[in-house]
Design a protein around this motif. Structure first.
Motif, PDB file in Angstrom:
ATOM      1  N   SER A  85      12.234  16.329  32.622  1.00  0.00           N
ATOM      2  CA  SER A  85      13.545  15.717  32.824  1.00  0.00           C
ATOM      3  C   SER A  85      14.191  15.489  31.465  1.00  0.00           C
ATOM      4  N   PHE A  86      15.475  15.774  31.350  1.00  0.00           N
ATOM      5  CA  PHE A  86      16.094  15.699  30.025  1.00  0.00           C
ATOM      6  C   PHE A  86      17.607  15.551  30.103  1.00  0.00           C
ATOM      7  N   ASP A  87      18.176  15.092  28.989  1.00  0.00           N
ATOM      8  CA  ASP A  87      19.618  15.108  28.758  1.00  0.00           C
ATOM      9  C   ASP A  87      19.915  16.222  27.768  1.00  0.00           C
ATOM     10  N   VAL A  88      21.135  16.729  27.782  1.00  0.00           N
ATOM     11  CA  VAL A  88      21.553  17.761  26.834  1.00  0.00           C
ATOM     12  C   VAL A  88      22.689  17.214  25.978  1.00  0.00           C
ATOM     13  N   VAL A  89      22.526  17.316  24.652  1.00  0.00           N
ATOM     14  CA  VAL A  89      23.574  16.886  23.723  1.00  0.00           C
ATOM     15  C   VAL A  89      23.948  18.065  22.841  1.00  0.00           C
ATOM     16  N   LYS A  90      25.133  18.021  22.262  1.00  0.00           N
ATOM     17  CA  LYS A  90      25.586  19.088  21.377  1.00  0.00           C
ATOM     18  C   LYS A  90      25.495  18.643  19.924  1.00  0.00           C
ATOM     19  N   VAL A  91      24.962  19.540  19.090  1.00  0.00           N
ATOM     20  CA  VAL A  91      24.726  19.242  17.681  1.00  0.00           C
ATOM     21  C   VAL A  91      25.563  20.181  16.828  1.00  0.00           C
ATOM     22  N   ASN A  92      26.232  19.629  15.814  1.00  0.00           N
ATOM     23  CA  ASN A  92      27.086  20.447  14.949  1.00  0.00           C
ATOM     24  C   ASN A  92      26.675  20.375  13.486  1.00  0.00           C
ATOM     25  N   LYS A  93      25.425  20.066  13.251  1.00  0.00           N
ATOM     26  CA  LYS A  93      24.897  20.093  11.889  1.00  0.00           C
ATOM     27  C   LYS A  93      23.402  20.365  11.959  1.00  0.00           C
ATOM     28  N   VAL A  94      22.816  20.721  10.828  1.00  0.00           N
ATOM     29  CA  VAL A  94      21.383  20.986  10.772  1.00  0.00           C
ATOM     30  C   VAL A  94      20.649  19.652  10.729  1.00  0.00           C
TER      31      VAL A  94
END
Length: 615
Positions: free
Chosen positions: A365-374
């Motif tokens: 089970s998980f949430d998804v987030v968006k990443v815009n950096k390393v």
């Protein structure tokens, strides 16, 4: 959805099949190179001469001793290549050796041969693991472990059956299947195998299935495919997203690179989407749907999934039958379909077949987030007060400890309920500098300390990456991996290499290339996917073989950049990149670039290559 009734069609065969399963699964133990016995001239003697085809005994199977000789020969080639730091060459030879071993049928009376077989497989496993780590195919903390599961005593195979209750080997009853399940002798033997010799591993696979079954089942339903396909990863990977096979297949659904790319799975130094349990399931559904529509038969579709549709298409034509059970194929493929049926039978009625005690793991089970950096995964885990191991498990596609550079809106999975906190701490988590790699060939008189100073990196970092101690002795000719921080723009494609192991990275600014020492028109044309004649015409070069000199500037706009029409070429036995390039009137460099192939250009029958042509 169509339901399939159980068929009872017992086939009486005189030879009990052996089930030889090679799965190279990511583990946690470090891998170290080790010394091998020195062979005469570095290679074992072979008699008769090696050929591409296995010699067959009177029984129609490959001659055992000859096959082992061939496997040892290719293994020795791999060891020599490893010592020279020729990783791709070593990998190719090790995989050839394992392919040969996968086709060997070891008899019950050949105790000496069994010992030789098992010893060779264990040696290949260790060296193959080191090779993959050295190439960056595996993350630093991972290694490969191989398991070879065979009937330990074939003479007592009947006793194994008799040792099980009649209920545990009987025809399944009161169970509905959405795939065509038969119960012939080959399926029954597979069932006994999973209940006895393969039981220890299969218990783990059944349990681990609980993590991914619901998620995968929902995706499979979305493609209107038979739901029982969800059990295919039981025999492909044991539901291990990090599984990697000798055929260079990776992930829960075991995609090779070329097929994965055709179905949208990208891979580079930083991430491998074949290991993404969501994206790879979508890709598997698309591929299986294509195979079923092509053959109109699920047995042939599954066999094609294992060995390639080109192989099955040729064999059904050559053998004049579309009945899977009548086809004579490689042992691995002949065992694949009955093994899937046996695994499905057990998974749908664990209690009846002796696995009642197996408890399924909790669904992932998980949430998804968006990443815009390393971002460093360990720092993310620390900021969220979660387990680093859990974060890695949710993101098996990440090959390093950081999110991929130059990948805007990268989707990262977090444990359920962590998305809100991640948003709060996002800005406080520092941006990482992506690390590239160089391969350094040790020169006479160099030490770890002097090499570390030369590259401006820590001695401990070099020692850790290469699995050696800070005070370890190094010798001239030895290859070391060196971590190098990017000074400016982060690389999205992966490591750069020193000239000791790979060509310098090629750059053409504004379509103009500056000639370097050692360049020729032919080399430049090959690199940029064009022809010598095109280069001569674009740069007004005269003569049959005009010379170029370091510092010369050439226009390198390549004909190979045109992509007017896309075709898909399925590689056939005996084909090479050169022969395929000639067929489509293009260059090897173009095909490598279009399909993101390594410089070795290794292809195998069944690979699907993108071809772009203006015709």
């Amino acid at each position: 959805m169509m339901k399939y009734a159980m068929k009872r069609n017992v086939l009486f065969i005189s030879l009990i099949p052996l089930f030889l399963i090679f799965n190279y699964l990511s583990g946690c133990s470090p891998v170290n190179p080790h010394q091998k016995p020195v062979l005469e001239n570095g290679l074992p003697k072979l008699s008769p001469v090696i050929t591409d085809e296995l010699q067959e005994s009177d029984g129609g199977m490959p001659d055992l001793e000859y096959s082992l000789d061939r496997a040892e020969y290719f293994y020795a080639l791999g060891v020599n290549a490893n010592r020279d730091g020729k990783w791709e060459q070593a990998q190719s030879n090790f995989e050839k050796a394992m392919e040969i071993l996968s086709e060997i049928d070891v008899s019950a009376d050949s105790n000496g041969t069994n010992e030789r077989f098992n010893k060779l497989l264990k040696e290949i496993e260790k060296d193959y693991s080191y090779t993959l780590v050295s190439q960056g195919i595996l993350s630093d903390e991972s290694s490969h472990s191989a398991f070879l599961e065979m009937f330990a005593d074939i003479k007592n195979f009947k006793n194994l059956k008799e040792g099980l209750s009649a209920k545990q080997v009987a025809v399944p009853e009161s169970v509905t299947y959405t795939m065509p399940i038969e119960f012939n002798e080959r399926v029954q033997n597979s069932l006994v195998y999973l209940q006895t010799v393969g039981r220890k591993h299969f218990v783990l696979y059944l349990s681990r299935m609980g993590k991914y079954k619901d998620l995968m089942l929902e995706i499979i339903r979305g493609y209107n495919l038979p739901e029982d396909l969800v059990y295919l990863p039981l025999i492909e990977s044991g539901f291990n997203p990090k599984a990697y096979s000798y055929a260079r297949a990776s992930g829960a659904w075991q995609f090779i690179s070329s097929t994965g790319r055709l179905y949208g799975l990208n891979e580079n130094w930083w991430h491998d989407e074949r290991r993404d349990f969501v994206k790879s399931t979508h890709a598997a559904c698309k591929y299986l749907k294509f195979l079923y529509e092509k053959f109109g038969d699920w047995n042939l579709a599954l066999a094609s999934y294992n060995c390639g549709e080109g192989k099955i298409e040729r064999e059904t034509k050559n053998q004049k039958t579309t009945n899977f059970w009548e086809l004579r194929l490689k042992r691995q493929t002949m065992d694949y379909v009955p093994l899937f049926m046996a695994a499905t039978i057990i998974a749908k009625d664990k209690g009846k077949y002796g696995f009642a005690e197996v408890e399924l793991m909790e669904p992932i089970s998980f949430d998804v987030v968006k990443v815009n950096k390393v971002m460093n995964l360990k720092k993310i885990a620390s900021s969220l007060d979660i387990s680093y191991e859990e974060l890695k498990e949710l993101n098996p596609q990440l090959m390093r400890d950081i999110t991929p550079p130059n990948h805007p809106d990268y989707e990262l999975r977090l444990p359920r309920g962590c998305a809100e906190k991640f948003t709060e701490v996002y800005e406080s988590i520092p941006t990482e500098t992506a690390t590239n790699w160089a391969t350094h060939r040790v020169k006479q008189g160099e030490t770890l300390s002097s090499i570390a100073k030369h590259y401006g990196v820590g001695l401990s970092a070099i020692a850790s990456i290469n699995k050696i101690r800070r005070k370890s002795k190094i010798v001239a000719g030895q290859n070391l991996m060196i971590p190098i921080k990017n000074s400016s723009k982060e690389s999205a494609n992966g490591p750069s290499y020193s000239s000791s192991s790979r060509d310098h990275q090629i750059e053409a600014v504004g379509g103009t290339y500056t000639v370097r020492r050692g360049d020729t028109l032919w080399k430049i044309a090959d690199r940029f996917g064009t022809t010598v004649d095109a280069l001569k015409g674009a740069n007004n070069l005269k003569g049959r073989n005009p010379k170029v000199f370091p510092g010369d500037r050439l226009r390198v706009s390549a004909d190979g950049n045109r992509r007017d029409a896309e075709k898909v070429h399925v590689v056939r036995k005996g084909e090479t990149l050169s022969s395929i390039a000639e067929k489509y009137n293009t260059t090897v460099a173009n095909i490598r670039r279009w399909n993101n192939l390594a410089m070795s250009g290794l292809i195998v029958p069944g690979d699907r290559l993108k071809i772009y042509s203006s015709n």
